[in-house]
Write an enzyme that holds these catalytic residues in place. Structure first.
Site, PDB file in Angstrom:
ATOM      1  N   ARG A 104       0.842  -1.202   0.000  1.00 42.85           N
ATOM      2  CA  ARG A 104       0.000   0.000   0.000  1.00 42.85           C
ATOM      3  C   ARG A 104       0.874   1.247   0.000  1.00 42.85           C
ATOM      4  O   ARG A 104       1.995   1.240   0.494  1.00 42.85           O
ATOM      5  CB  ARG A 104      -0.905   0.031   1.247  1.00 42.85           C
ATOM      6  CG  ARG A 104      -2.125  -0.863   1.132  1.00 42.85           C
ATOM      7  CD  ARG A 104      -3.005  -0.777   2.362  1.00 42.85           C
ATOM      8  NE  ARG A 104      -2.385  -1.371   3.522  1.00 42.85           N
ATOM      9  CZ  ARG A 104      -1.767  -0.710   4.470  1.00 42.85           C
ATOM     10  NH1 ARG A 104      -1.722   0.624   4.446  1.00 42.85           N
ATOM     11  NH2 ARG A 104      -1.213  -1.332   5.480  1.00 42.85           N
ATOM     12  N   TYR A 232      -1.681  -3.419  -6.892  1.00 40.54           N
ATOM     13  CA  TYR A 232      -1.398  -4.198  -5.687  1.00 40.54           C
ATOM     14  C   TYR A 232      -2.469  -4.099  -4.596  1.00 40.54           C
ATOM     15  O   TYR A 232      -2.894  -2.995  -4.241  1.00 40.54           O
ATOM     16  CB  TYR A 232      -0.046  -3.779  -5.089  1.00 40.54           C
ATOM     17  CG  TYR A 232       0.373  -4.801  -4.073  1.00 40.54           C
ATOM     18  CD1 TYR A 232       0.960  -5.984  -4.478  1.00 40.54           C
ATOM     19  CD2 TYR A 232       0.089  -4.634  -2.733  1.00 40.54           C
ATOM     20  CE1 TYR A 232       1.271  -6.969  -3.564  1.00 40.54           C
ATOM     21  CE2 TYR A 232       0.387  -5.610  -1.814  1.00 40.54           C
ATOM     22  CZ  TYR A 232       0.981  -6.778  -2.235  1.00 40.54           C
ATOM     23  OH  TYR A 232       1.268  -7.754  -1.329  1.00 40.54           O
ATOM     24  N   GLY A 234      -4.243  -3.625  -1.303  1.00 36.93           N
ATOM     25  CA  GLY A 234      -5.092  -2.569  -0.775  1.00 36.93           C
ATOM     26  C   GLY A 234      -5.191  -1.328  -1.658  1.00 36.93           C
ATOM     27  O   GLY A 234      -6.088  -0.514  -1.477  1.00 36.93           O
ATOM     28  N   LYS A 241      -9.620  -2.264   1.690  1.00 33.00           N
ATOM     29  CA  LYS A 241      -9.343  -1.134   2.582  1.00 33.00           C
ATOM     30  C   LYS A 241     -10.100   0.130   2.138  1.00 33.00           C
ATOM     31  O   LYS A 241     -10.577   0.902   2.977  1.00 33.00           O
ATOM     32  CB  LYS A 241      -7.841  -0.873   2.651  1.00 33.00           C
ATOM     33  CG  LYS A 241      -7.038  -2.072   3.193  1.00 33.00           C
ATOM     34  CD  LYS A 241      -7.455  -2.418   4.589  1.00 33.00           C
ATOM     35  CE  LYS A 241      -6.990  -3.743   5.150  1.00 33.00           C
ATOM     36  NZ  LYS A 241      -5.630  -4.107   5.185  1.00 33.00           N
ATOM     37  N   HIS A 261     -10.496  -2.321  11.554  1.00 35.26           N
ATOM     38  CA  HIS A 261      -9.425  -3.171  11.027  1.00 35.26           C
ATOM     39  C   HIS A 261      -9.194  -4.300  12.032  1.00 35.26           C
ATOM     40  O   HIS A 261      -8.200  -4.291  12.753  1.00 35.26           O
ATOM     41  CB  HIS A 261      -8.168  -2.292  10.864  1.00 35.26           C
ATOM     42  CG  HIS A 261      -7.073  -2.935  10.084  1.00 35.26           C
ATOM     43  ND1 HIS A 261      -5.758  -2.582  10.246  1.00 35.26           N
ATOM     44  CD2 HIS A 261      -7.089  -3.882   9.126  1.00 35.26           C
ATOM     45  CE1 HIS A 261      -5.009  -3.288   9.416  1.00 35.26           C
ATOM     46  NE2 HIS A 261      -5.791  -4.085   8.728  1.00 35.26           N
ATOM     47  N   SER A 283      -1.404  -3.919  10.010  1.00 30.78           N
ATOM     48  CA  SER A 283      -1.111  -4.885   8.950  1.00 30.78           C
ATOM     49  C   SER A 283       0.174  -5.640   9.275  1.00 30.78           C
ATOM     50  O   SER A 283       1.146  -5.048   9.763  1.00 30.78           O
ATOM     51  CB  SER A 283      -0.912  -4.156   7.621  1.00 30.78           C
ATOM     52  OG  SER A 283      -2.052  -3.411   7.306  1.00 30.78           O
ATOM     53  N   ASN A 289      -2.924 -15.044  11.700  1.00 30.00           N
ATOM     54  CA  ASN A 289      -2.500 -16.145  12.576  1.00 30.00           C
ATOM     55  C   ASN A 289      -3.435 -16.298  13.769  1.00 30.00           C
ATOM     56  O   ASN A 289      -3.802 -17.405  14.151  1.00 30.00           O
ATOM     57  CB  ASN A 289      -1.067 -15.922  13.076  1.00 30.00           C
ATOM     58  CG  ASN A 289      -0.052 -16.093  11.964  1.00 30.00           C
ATOM     59  OD1 ASN A 289      -0.333 -16.730  10.950  1.00 30.00           O
ATOM     60  ND2 ASN A 289       1.131 -15.512  12.135  1.00 30.00           N
ATOM     61  N   ASP A 310      -9.383  -9.736   8.917  1.00 26.89           N
ATOM     62  CA  ASP A 310      -8.846  -8.389   8.646  1.00 26.89           C
ATOM     63  C   ASP A 310      -9.811  -7.248   8.953  1.00 26.89           C
ATOM     64  O   ASP A 310      -9.368  -6.196   9.384  1.00 26.89           O
ATOM     65  CB  ASP A 310      -8.433  -8.314   7.165  1.00 26.89           C
ATOM     66  CG  ASP A 310      -7.538  -7.125   6.860  1.00 26.89           C
ATOM     67  OD1 ASP A 310      -6.653  -6.806   7.684  1.00 26.89           O
ATOM     68  OD2 ASP A 310      -7.718  -6.500   5.804  1.00 26.89           O
ATOM     69  N   ARG A 399       1.855 -12.236  -0.702  1.00 32.49           N
ATOM     70  CA  ARG A 399       0.504 -12.495  -0.180  1.00 32.49           C
ATOM     71  C   ARG A 399      -0.128 -13.737  -0.795  1.00 32.49           C
ATOM     72  O   ARG A 399       0.220 -14.136  -1.898  1.00 32.49           O
ATOM     73  CB  ARG A 399      -0.393 -11.291  -0.518  1.00 32.49           C
ATOM     74  CG  ARG A 399       0.033  -9.988   0.135  1.00 32.49           C
ATOM     75  CD  ARG A 399      -0.620  -9.817   1.466  1.00 32.49           C
ATOM     76  NE  ARG A 399      -0.048  -8.722   2.243  1.00 32.49           N
ATOM     77  CZ  ARG A 399      -0.626  -8.266   3.349  1.00 32.49           C
ATOM     78  NH1 ARG A 399      -1.743  -8.785   3.805  1.00 32.49           N
ATOM     79  NH2 ARG A 399      -0.067  -7.290   4.038  1.00 32.49           N
ATOM     80  N   ASN A 526      -0.831 -18.037  22.317  1.00 32.93           N
ATOM     81  CA  ASN A 526      -1.629 -16.844  22.608  1.00 32.93           C
ATOM     82  C   ASN A 526      -3.000 -17.209  23.179  1.00 32.93           C
ATOM     83  O   ASN A 526      -3.660 -16.387  23.812  1.00 32.93           O
ATOM     84  CB  ASN A 526      -1.792 -15.985  21.341  1.00 32.93           C
ATOM     85  CG  ASN A 526      -0.468 -15.353  20.923  1.00 32.93           C
ATOM     86  OD1 ASN A 526       0.442 -15.213  21.751  1.00 32.93           O
ATOM     87  ND2 ASN A 526      -0.345 -14.984  19.668  1.00 32.93           N
TER      88      ASN A 526
END
Ligand code: SAT
Ligand code: MN
Length: 620
Positions: A104, A232, A234, A241, A261, A283, A289, A310, A399, A526
Site C-alpha cells: 500500500r 497491488y 489494498g 481497505k 481493522h 497490517s 495467525n 482483517d 501475499r 496466545n
C-alpha cells in the site's frame, strides 16, 4: 424495473460491446435478463466511465466459477500468471507484481472531503473537485486497447442488512480474480444493488504502474473511490481497505456503527461455550495467525473458529451487545512465516485454489517463502535466479489470496446475516518494550483511550521504513476515512448505546528482552492469554489493578508446560510508571494534533491515566 435512461443507453454511440438491445413492449412487463440490465444506475456509470477511459471491450462479471476459470486461463496463456505444480499445489497460480508496486502507498492515499477538517490530520487531503480533475486526467483514454471489467460486489453476507455493495470498474484481470475470492461478487451483488439503490463506485486502472502517476483517492461524501497506477492489494482491490474501511467508516459514523481493522474469532471452551472476540492489530502483525489459531497441545477440548482475519463491521444489537460481521469472503494474507508450526490452518488453507503474489519458486514449481521448512528457492519473487545477495527470495509482503471457506477453522457463522456477539475487543501492536503482554481497560471510555494510544512498529505492508514505532490508533491510521477526533467521539457514542459492551483489552505479543529475543512464544500459545480475557469477561479470572489497567498476576495466567523463565513472565507483566508517564505524555502531544475536536471525555481519560502513573502518586 425499466431504466430511466435506457433509451440513451441504447442509442449510446461508443460502439462498445456489452449493451444488449432490449425490445421494449408497450404493455407487457419488461423481462430483465442480462446482467447489464439489472441496475440502470450502474449501467449509466459504466457508460460514462467507458466514455472517459475508452476501453476496447467491456465485460460485465457475473461472478461464476466458469468465468473465474476462463479468466485465469486467459492470464496463464498471456504469461501474466504462472501455474504452480499441479500435484503439490492444485489450482494455484503465481502473480508477480511490478517490483515498484508491492505494498500500500499511504503517502499517495487521500481522503477528499469538502472541508479539510473532516479528513483530519490523520489523512492526506485534497479538495474533491481538484482531486477529480487530477484523476480524470489520468483516467482519460487509459483503457485504450484494454478490457474494462465491471465487478459488482457485496461486502458482507448477501442477505445481511449490515452488508454494503459496490461496483469496481477495473482494467486489471488480476484484480477481478482477487475480487471474486475476496467478496461476494457478480450477479447476486448487482441484484442487491438494484434493490438497495445505492452502491460505492470504485474506479481503478493500473495505468502504466508508474509510481509518479499513482494515487488512491476517496470521496466519502459521494461514496466513490478512484485508484490509478497500482495493481497491488489494498491499492487496487477496492472492496477491501478503500471501501470496507475508509468509505465504510464514514458511513458507519453517520449510521451508528463501526467499520474496523479487526479479525473476528470464536473461542470455544471444553464446555462448548463460544466467545467471539475482535482484535485490531496493524497490517502484518499476526491478525491472520490469531484468527486461525490452533490450540496448544495441552488445551484439549478447546476449538477456534474463524469469522474473519482483517475487517469487522460492528453493530449495536437489539439486546445491547455489539455484533460483528466480516465483510470479506476471502483472505489476502502475508505469506512469509506461514508454516505448519506457526499457522497450520493457513498452511492447509493455501495448498490449493490460491493466488500467490510475489513468492519465490522451487525447482519443481512449488511456491516458496521465508519460514517454509521444506524446499529451496530457485527463482526469486522478481523471477530472477535466487541469489541471497538480492535479499529475501519471497517479498516480505508477498501475499496469498484464498477463499475463507477453505480454512479448516472456518466458522459456519461467518455467513450469519446478523453477525456474532462480541465479548471482547482487543487492541495491540508490535512493541519491543513498554506494553505488557496483556491488560484490560477499566471500562469502555478507558478502552477508547487505550485504542487511541496504540503505537506499533511499521511493517512491509506499506511502502516506507520498516520497524519504526508510530501511533496507529485502533490500527486504523491508514484506514480511517475521517478525522480521528470525530472517530474517537463516535467510538464513545457507540459504547454509550451498549447495555453490555464488550470488555476492551490491549496485548503485545512482540515484547523483547535486551538481547532482542521475543519474551513470549506467541502463535498457538496466545490462546493462554485469550483464555484469561474470556474468563475476565465471564467474571471468573482474577486480576490485579495496576496504574494502566487490570492485569493478570503471574499465577493468573496459565503457563503450565511452557518453557518460560519466571523473570521473562515478570518482564511481560511489568508496568514501569516512569515509562508510562512518558508514553501518556506523548499520547497527549499526539492528541493535541487534533485540537479542539478531541472529545472532552477522551481528554479526561488521558488526565486520569497520567495521574495514575504520576511520580507524586507513585512516591506517595
Ligand atoms: O494491501 S492490503 O491493505 O490489502 C493488506 C494490508 O496492508 O493489511
Ligand atoms: Mn489489514
Amino acid at each position: 424495473m425499466l431504466c430511466g435512461d435506457l433509451p440513451a443507453l441504447l442509442s449510446s454511440s461508443h460502439g462498445l460491446s456489452g449493451f444488449r438491445i432490449i425490445i421494449i413492449m408497450a404493455t407487457a412487463p419488461l423481462q430483465v435478463t442480462t446482467i447489464e440490465e439489472l441496475s440502470c444506475e450502474v449501467a449509466a456509470w459504466v457508460r460514462q466511465t467507458a466514455a472517459l477511459t475508452q476501453p476496447a471491450k467491456i465485460v460485465w462479471c457475473d461472478g461464476s466459477e466458469d468465468e473465474f476459470r476462463r479468466l485465469r486461463q486467459h492470464l496463464v496463456d498471456a504469461k501474466e500468471l504462472i501455474p504452480l505444480n499441479a500435484a503439490t499445489n492444485p489450482d494455484c497460480v503465481l502473480y508477480r507484481s511490478a517490483p515498484s508496486d508491492v505494498a500500500r502507498v499511504e503517502h499517495l492515499t487521500f481522503v477528499c472531503t469538502s472541508a479539510p477538517e473532516d479528513a483530519g490530520p490523520n489523512n492526506h487531503w485534497m479538495e474533491p473537485r481538484e482531486a477529480h480533475r487530477k484523476m480524470d486526467a489520468l483516467f482519460r483514454g487509459c483503457m485504450k486497447g484494454r478490457t474494462l471489467y465491471v465487478v459488482p460486489y457485496c461486502m458482507g453476507p448477501i442477505e445481511s442488512p449490515y452488508s454494503r455493495c459496490g461496483v469496481e470498474i477495473t482494467d486489471s484481470p488480476y484484480v477481478v480474480l482477487n475480487m471474486k475470492i475476496m467478496t461476494r461478487m457478480g450477479r447476486m451483488a448487482l441484484e442487491r444493488i438494484a434493490q438497495d439503490k445505492t452502491f460505492v463506485k470504485g474506479l481503478h486502472s493500473t495505468g502504466e504502474l508508474d509510481p509518479e502517476r499513482r494515487f488512491i483517492m476517496h470521496f466519502p461524501e459521494e461514496l466513490s473511490i478512484k485508484s490509478f497506477g497500482s495493481g497491488y492489494g489494498g491499492n487496487a482491490l477496492l472492496g477491501k481497505k478503500c471501501h470496507a474501511l475508509r468509505i465504510a467508516s464514514w458511513q458507519a459514523r453517520s449510521e451508528g456503527w463501526l467499520a474496523e481493522h479487526m479479525l473476528i474469532v470464536g473461542i470455544e471452551n471444553p464446555r462448548g461455550e463460544v466467545h467471539y472476540i475482535a482484535c485490531a492489530f496493524p497490517s502484518a502483525c499476526g491478525k491472520t495467525n490469531l484468527a486461525m489459531l490452533i490450540p496448544p497441545a495441552s488445551y484439549a477440548g478447546w476449538k477456534v473458529w474463524t469469522i474473519g482475519d482483517d475487517i469487522a463491521w460492528l453493530h449495536p444489537g437489539p439486546d445491547g451487545r455489539l455484533y460483528a460481521i466480516n465483510p470479506e469472503a476471502g483472505y489476502f494474507g502475508v505469506v512469509p512465516g506461514t508454516n505448519p508450526q506457526t499457522n497450520r490452518n493457513a498452511y492447509e488453507t493455501i495448498r490449493s485454489h490460491t493466488i500467490f503474489t510475489n513468492v519465490a519458486l522451487t525447482a519443481d514449481n512449488q511456491p516458496w517463502w521465508e519460514g517454509l521448512k521444506e524446499g529451496k528457492p530457485v527463482i526469486d519473487w522478481q523471477g530472477r535466479p535466487y541469489d541471497p545477495a538480492n535479499g529475501p527470495a519471497a517479498h516480505p509482503n508477498s501475499r496469498f489470496t484464498v477463499a475463507a471457506e477453505q480454512n479448516p477453522s472456518f466458522s459456519k457463522l461467518a455467513d450469519a446475516p446478523m453477525g456474532v456477539p462480541i465479548s471482547a475487543l482487543v487492541f495491540g501492536g508490535r512493541r519491543r518494550t513498554l506494553a505488557p503482554l496483556v491488560m484490560q481497560a477499566r471500562n469502555w471510555a478507558h478502552g477508547v483511550l487505550v485504542g487511541a494510544g496504540v503505537a506499533s512498529e511499521t511493517t512491509a505492508a506499506a511502502t516506507g521504513a520498516v520497524g519504526v514505532v508510530r501511533r496507529d490508533p485502533m490500527a486504523m491510521k491508514p484506514f480511517a476515512g475521517y478525522n480521528f477526533a470525530d472517530y474517537w467521539a463516535h467510538w464513545l457514542e457507540v459504547g454509550a448505546k451498549l447495555n453490555a459492551p464488550p470488555q476492551i483489552f490491549h496485548v503485545n505479543w512482540f515484547r523483547r528482552d535486551a538481547a532482542g529475543h521475543f519474551l513470549w512464544p506467541g502463535f498457538s500459545e496466545n490462546l493462554r492469554v485469550l483464555r484469561w480475557m474470556i474468563e475476565r469477561c465471564e467474571g471468573k479470572a482474577h486480576a490485579v489493578e495496576t496504574p494502566i489497567g487490570f492485569m493478570p498476576a503471574a499465577a493468573d495466567l496459565d503457563t503450565s508446560g511452557l518453557d518460560l523463565a519466571p523473570k521473562n513472565l515478570d518482564a511481560l507483566l511489568s508496568v514501569d510508571p516512569v515509562l508510562w508517564h512518558q508514553e501518556f505524555t506523548e499520547i497527549g502531544t499526539y492528541l493535541d494534533e487534533y485540537g479542539a475536536r478531541i472529545p472532552a471525555a477522551l481528554r479526561q481519560e488521558l488526565a486520569g491515566a497520567l495521574q495514575r502513573v504520576s511520580p507524586q502518586k507513585n512516591s506517595g
